[in-house]
Design an enzyme around this catalytic site. Structure first.
Site, PDB file in Angstrom:
ATOM      1  CG  ASP A 194      -9.756 -55.646  35.921  1.00 20.44           C
ATOM      2  OD1 ASP A 194     -10.569 -56.583  36.046  1.00 20.44           O
ATOM      3  OD2 ASP A 194      -9.560 -54.800  36.810  1.00 20.44           O
ATOM      4  CG  HIS A 195     -13.263 -60.738  31.975  1.00 17.68           C
ATOM      5  ND1 HIS A 195     -14.413 -60.169  31.473  1.00 17.68           N
ATOM      6  CD2 HIS A 195     -13.040 -61.834  31.234  1.00 17.68           C
ATOM      7  CE1 HIS A 195     -14.879 -60.908  30.484  1.00 17.68           C
ATOM      8  NE2 HIS A 195     -14.063 -61.921  30.313  1.00 17.68           N
ATOM      9  NE  ARG A 196     -11.633 -56.102  38.921  1.00 15.39           N
ATOM     10  CZ  ARG A 196     -10.932 -55.525  39.891  1.00 15.39           C
ATOM     11  NH1 ARG A 196     -11.357 -55.610  41.141  1.00 15.39           N
ATOM     12  NH2 ARG A 196      -9.808 -54.880  39.634  1.00 15.39           N
TER      13      ARG A 196
END
Length: 417
Positions: free
Chosen positions: A389-391
């Site tokens: 998850d790039h967040r």
């Protein structure tokens, strides 16, 4: 007055469940703590206990039928009460519709009004979601649930009763579409068997759709040389009983835990207000069951030996396949593992299980040609793909985590000390 038995929320986010089997019949006497029913949630089958002494007066939900959280599913009669008491039980009375000639029309009779005059409808969370999806207004909709609450069936009936727009008001398309069959069944598919959705399958579908739509996935790949691991595993299992043997998956769980210990910032959970950096390293391991996929947790996996991880994983997998996991055994964690190597799958990309931040997809080990010291050689390579998850975990951090896993799996002696 009779005692209402409502369906409780047995796990986080639960909105409905199936009454798998009633363990008491109408007329049976029960004591507080007696088992009333087996409840099938999206993850497991749990037992519902009586919260008071009494006699089962009426069961409102049949075996195998679905009910919503907080819906009244049965009533108990207290000592001295008989069936006549059911006639005045409030749960049996549906909210009457208000006649237009007798009273002004309100959004919902008896609905609480918040600040600024906005009406908070007496509707279940599932009913509200269905209403939004199908464009059904809750204003003026009479509920058939307990005490006039709007439930799923009310929304479905309202959606079915909406009149189609007059044909002359809609311009005819240039090419008429193929006629759609009932209930979304595509035409021309031939004979089929319809398998009704279970609670677990519905939840899996909803969560996976939400994950792919809302989580910005990115993927990292690596090939791991597992020859040393296989040799060490053979030595460890040489004198062990079959039931106590260490699997390759046990090594992988341990390697994931040690990688997260080395890269702790990747052990995280995304929320709208903050990134939660988890202190415990809990590894969720995907287990295939007849009803679908479930991910029981190995808690504090970095503090457990290979033998402890192996024994715990076997026990959790057995309970998962029997649909007997407790909520604390599958809720939580910041990292998941999905291994399809035993099916011969070379590589794949797994979908993140929100709110977790990463999942490792593991393929089968296979002999491949490699270059070593300028010469051609063969090694057993295992392809892995890390979905992130790039967040909450950026590219560099994800790469560090995958590198730490590769180092751990290729130097397996560090996994047993």
């Amino acid at each position: 007055m009779p005692i209402e038995v409502v369906l409780p929320a047995l796990s986080a986010g639960m909105e409905e469940a199936v009454i798998a089997r009633w363990l008491k019949a109408e007329g049976d006497a029960v004591k507080k703590g007696d088992l009333l029913a087996e409840i099938e949630t999206d993850k497991a089958t749990m037992e519902l206990e009586a919260e008071a002494d009494g006699t089962v007066g009426r069961l409102f939900v049949d075996n195998g039928a679905r009910a919503e959280v907080n819906q009244v599913i049965a009533v108990l009669l207290k000592d001295g009460e008989d069936a006549a008491a059911l006639a005045v039980a409030p749960v049996l009375q549906a909210a009457p519709a208000v006649a237009e000639e007798q009273a002004p029309v309100h959004p919902l009779a008896g609905a609480p009004v918040g600040a600024g005059g906005d009406v908070r409808h007496r509707a279940s969370p599932l009913a509200r979601r269905l209403a939004a999806e199908r464009g059904v207004s809750l204003e003026g909709l009479a509920g058939s649930g307990p005490k006039g609450r709007i439930v799923r069936i009310d929304v479905e009936r309202a959606a079915a009763s909406v009149r189609p727009v007059a044909a002359e008001a809609v311009p005819a398309p240039a090419t008429p579409p193929a006629p759609a069959s009932a209930k979304g069944i595509p035409p021309g598919i031939g004979p089929y068997e319809a398998v009704p959705h279970t609670s677990m399958r519905r939840t899996i579908a909803r969560r996976l759709l939400e994950a792919k739509q809302t989580v910005p996935h990115f993927y990292l790949n690596a090939d791991c040389d597992i020859d040393a691991l296989l040799a060490l595993r053979a030595r460890i299992n040489e004198k062990r009983d079959a039931s106590e043997r260490i699997s390759v998956n046990d090594f992988i769980i341990r390697a994931c835990a040690l990688a997260l210990r080395k890269v702790p910032d990747a052990n995280a959970v995304w929320t709208e207000d903050a990134i939660l950096k988890l202190q415990d390293i809990d590894i969720a391991v995907a287990v295939a069951t007849d009803g679908g996929l479930i991910t029981p947790l190995i808690r504090q996996a970095d503090r457990k030996s290979l033998g402890a991880i192996s024994a715990e994983m076997k026990a959790l997998a057995a309970r998962a396949r029997e649909n007997r996991l407790k909520p604390e055994e599958y809720q939580g964690g910041g990292f998941s593992l999905s291994n399809l190597g035993m099916y011969g799958t070379k590589s794949f990309s797994a979908i993140i299980n929100p709110p977790q931040s990463a999942i490792l997809a593991v393929g089968a080990g296979e002999r491949r040609p490699v270059e070593r010291n300028g010469e051609l050689a063969f090694a057993t390579l295992m392809s892995v793909t890390l979905s992130v998850d790039h967040r909450s975990v950026d590219g560099a951090l994800g790469a560090q985590l995958l590198a730490a896993f590769k180092m751990a799996i290729e130097d397996p002696m560090n996994l047993i000390v």
